[in-house]
Design an enzyme around this catalytic site. Structure first.
Site, mmCIF file in Angstrom:
data_model
loop_
_atom_site.group_PDB
_atom_site.id
_atom_site.type_symbol
_atom_site.label_atom_id
_atom_site.label_comp_id
_atom_site.label_asym_id
_atom_site.label_seq_id
_atom_site.Cartn_x
_atom_site.Cartn_y
_atom_site.Cartn_z
ATOM 1 N NE ARG A 73 7.357 -2.217 6.264
ATOM 2 C CZ ARG A 73 6.014 -2.198 6.333
ATOM 3 N NH1 ARG A 73 5.298 -1.736 5.321
ATOM 4 N NH2 ARG A 73 5.402 -2.658 7.400
ATOM 5 N NE ARG A 116 6.167 0.088 10.434
ATOM 6 C CZ ARG A 116 5.008 -0.151 9.805
ATOM 7 N NH1 ARG A 116 4.841 0.277 8.565
ATOM 8 N NH2 ARG A 116 4.050 -0.803 10.414
ATOM 9 C CE LYS A 163 -1.938 -1.181 3.904
ATOM 10 N NZ LYS A 163 -1.204 -2.439 4.201
ATOM 11 N NE ARG A 203 2.128 -4.622 11.441
ATOM 12 C CZ ARG A 203 3.294 -4.438 10.826
ATOM 13 N NH1 ARG A 203 4.416 -4.855 11.369
ATOM 14 N NH2 ARG A 203 3.340 -3.827 9.678
ATOM 15 N NE ARG A 255 -4.339 -1.303 10.167
ATOM 16 C CZ ARG A 255 -3.286 -0.770 9.526
ATOM 17 N NH1 ARG A 255 -3.379 0.378 8.923
ATOM 18 N NH2 ARG A 255 -2.149 -1.426 9.485
HETATM 19 P P1 ADP Z 1 1.178 -1.813 7.793
HETATM 20 O O1 ADP Z 1 0.616 -1.211 6.554
HETATM 21 O O2 ADP Z 1 2.554 -2.324 7.631
HETATM 22 O O3 ADP Z 1 0.254 -2.791 8.457
HETATM 23 P P2 ADP Z 1 0.768 0.738 9.168
HETATM 24 O O4 ADP Z 1 1.938 1.620 9.067
HETATM 25 O O5 ADP Z 1 -0.415 1.030 8.330
HETATM 26 O O6 ADP Z 1 1.290 -0.747 8.952
HETATM 27 O O7 ADP Z 1 0.265 0.660 10.688
HETATM 28 C C1 ADP Z 1 1.160 0.413 11.761
HETATM 29 C C2 ADP Z 1 0.379 0.296 13.048
HETATM 30 O O8 ADP Z 1 -0.287 1.550 13.333
HETATM 31 C C3 ADP Z 1 -0.742 -0.728 13.055
HETATM 32 O O9 ADP Z 1 -0.273 -2.027 13.404
HETATM 33 C C4 ADP Z 1 -1.699 -0.159 14.121
HETATM 34 O O10 ADP Z 1 -1.210 -0.392 15.437
HETATM 35 C C5 ADP Z 1 -1.583 1.349 13.874
HETATM 36 N N1 ADP Z 1 -2.589 1.816 12.876
HETATM 37 C C6 ADP Z 1 -2.318 2.376 11.648
HETATM 38 N N2 ADP Z 1 -3.459 2.695 11.014
HETATM 39 C C7 ADP Z 1 -4.474 2.345 11.842
HETATM 40 C C8 ADP Z 1 -5.895 2.388 11.753
HETATM 41 N N3 ADP Z 1 -6.522 2.888 10.652
HETATM 42 N N4 ADP Z 1 -6.629 1.944 12.807
HETATM 43 C C9 ADP Z 1 -6.042 1.453 13.926
HETATM 44 N N5 ADP Z 1 -4.710 1.361 14.066
HETATM 45 C C10 ADP Z 1 -3.917 1.796 13.040
HETATM 46 P P1 ADP Z 2 2.269 -1.827 3.214
HETATM 47 O O1 ADP Z 2 2.265 -0.315 3.186
HETATM 48 O O2 ADP Z 2 1.075 -2.433 2.555
HETATM 49 O O3 ADP Z 2 2.479 -2.366 4.605
HETATM 50 P P2 ADP Z 2 4.844 -1.590 1.771
HETATM 51 O O4 ADP Z 2 4.461 -0.764 0.592
HETATM 52 O O5 ADP Z 2 5.595 -0.901 2.850
HETATM 53 O O6 ADP Z 2 3.522 -2.327 2.371
HETATM 54 O O7 ADP Z 2 5.663 -2.851 1.256
HETATM 55 C C1 ADP Z 2 6.250 -3.785 2.162
HETATM 56 C C2 ADP Z 2 7.660 -4.161 1.676
HETATM 57 O O8 ADP Z 2 7.546 -4.945 0.483
HETATM 58 C C3 ADP Z 2 8.535 -2.967 1.317
HETATM 59 O O9 ADP Z 2 9.864 -3.243 1.712
HETATM 60 C C4 ADP Z 2 8.426 -2.856 -0.208
HETATM 61 O O10 ADP Z 2 9.642 -2.334 -0.784
HETATM 62 C C5 ADP Z 2 8.180 -4.305 -0.621
HETATM 63 N N1 ADP Z 2 7.243 -4.409 -1.763
HETATM 64 C C6 ADP Z 2 6.139 -3.633 -2.005
HETATM 65 N N2 ADP Z 2 5.490 -4.043 -3.122
HETATM 66 C C7 ADP Z 2 6.190 -5.125 -3.584
HETATM 67 C C8 ADP Z 2 6.020 -6.008 -4.713
HETATM 68 N N3 ADP Z 2 5.013 -5.858 -5.583
HETATM 69 N N4 ADP Z 2 6.927 -6.993 -4.857
HETATM 70 C C9 ADP Z 2 7.958 -7.154 -3.981
HETATM 71 N N5 ADP Z 2 8.175 -6.369 -2.909
HETATM 72 C C10 ADP Z 2 7.295 -5.355 -2.701
#
Ligand code: ADP
Ligand code: ADP
Ligand code: ZN
Length: 214
Positions: A127, A161, A13, A172, A88
């Site tokens: 990541r 992170r 995302k 998660r 979410r």
């Molecule tokens: P990822 O896309 O890798 O799951 P995010 O950066 O979106 O992680 O979120 C990291 C953490 O921040 C989540 O595990 C949660 O604790 C909190 N968080 C982020 N967005 C939300 C949301 N919309 N509602 C509740 N908690 C959230």
């Molecule tokens: P999200 O925001 O959904 O948690 P990220 O965009 O941060 O996910 O992506 C998670 C990890 O995977 C990052 O290190 C990113 O560089 C890698 N990544 C994202 N999209 C792809 C893909 N299509 N193929 C392989 N690796 C990817």
């Protein structure tokens, strides 16, 4: 255009939102980034959220919805919004409808990134981001062009992170399955959902998303 990028942790995302920002001048609204900024700044919200985030659980619906509302209030009316990591829960989806209406906006699409769960732990534990500009990288799938130097800003400082470890990722993923995946039918009923194969390469996923937004 206002869109939601939906998918489990590691689906891509943030990576795809960043591309939409660069190529289409849209704004990325990532509640994860906003919460991490609050934690870093030690604000009351940050102090509350930190332990919850470290466990991989969800922060309260009210807190994240207030963050989104404030960002939209500060945005100019012509820029499109990409919701990344929000909503979410079903409650957040309801709050988003209210917030969008109050800013005279509507939701155009919900793009679901479909990925194999097995790939997610691998994606998340590899990541890292630029400590200066936030550009996203991966140990195997997206290394900087010059090792140790950010492609975007030239910084040599990177960070990982604290919640990107295997144990927290499992929590998660459970949270996603239990609370976030169930909001898809809400949007399906409104005919807003488009699906993209998130297992394709980063470039291919971008192309597929661009195709949907034409
Ligand atoms: P990822 O896309 O890798 O799951 P995010 O950066 O979106 O992680 O979120 C990291 C953490 O921040 C989540 O595990 C949660 O604790 C909190 N968080 C982020 N967005 C939300 C949301 N919309 N509602 C509740 N908690 C959230
Ligand atoms: P999200 O925001 O959904 O948690 P990220 O965009 O941060 O996910 O992506 C998670 C990890 O995977 C990052 O290190 C990113 O560089 C890698 N990544 C994202 N999209 C792809 C893909 N299509 N193929 C392989 N690796 C990817
Ligand atoms: Zn950088």
């Amino acid at each position: 255009m206002n869109i939601i990028l939906l998918g489990p942790p590691g689906a891509g995302k943030g990576t795809q939102a960043q591309r939409l920002v660069d190529n289409r001048g849209m704004r990325q609204l990532s509640t994860g980034d906003m919460l991490r900024a609050a934690v870093g700044a030690g604000t009351p919200i940050g102090l509350k959220a930190k332990a919850v985030m470290d466990r991989g659980e969800l922060v309260s619906d009210e807190i994240v919805s207030e963050l989104i509302d404030a960002e939209l209030a500060a945005m100019d009316a012509d820029s499109g919004a990409i919701f990344d990591g929000y909503p979410r829960t079903a409650a957040q989806a309801g709050m988003l409808d209210t917030i969008l209406a109050s800013h005279d906006r509507k939701l155009h699409k919900v793009i679901e990134l479909e990925v194999d769960e097995d790939a997610l732990v691998d994606r998340i534990t590899g990541r890292f981001t630029c400590a200066n500009c936030g550009a996203g990288y991966h140990d195997r799938y997206k290394q900087p062009e010059t090792e140790g130097v950010c492609d975007v800003c030239g910084s040599t400082e990177f960070k990982r992170r604290p919640d990107d470890n295997e144990e927290t990722v499992r929590t998660r993923m459970q949270e996603y399955r239990a609370k976030t995946a169930p909001i898809l039918p809400i949007y399906e009923q409104r005919d807003l959902v488009e699906r993209v194969d998130g297992m394709a390469s980063i470039d291919e996923v971008s192309e597929a998303i661009n195709g949907l937004l034409r």
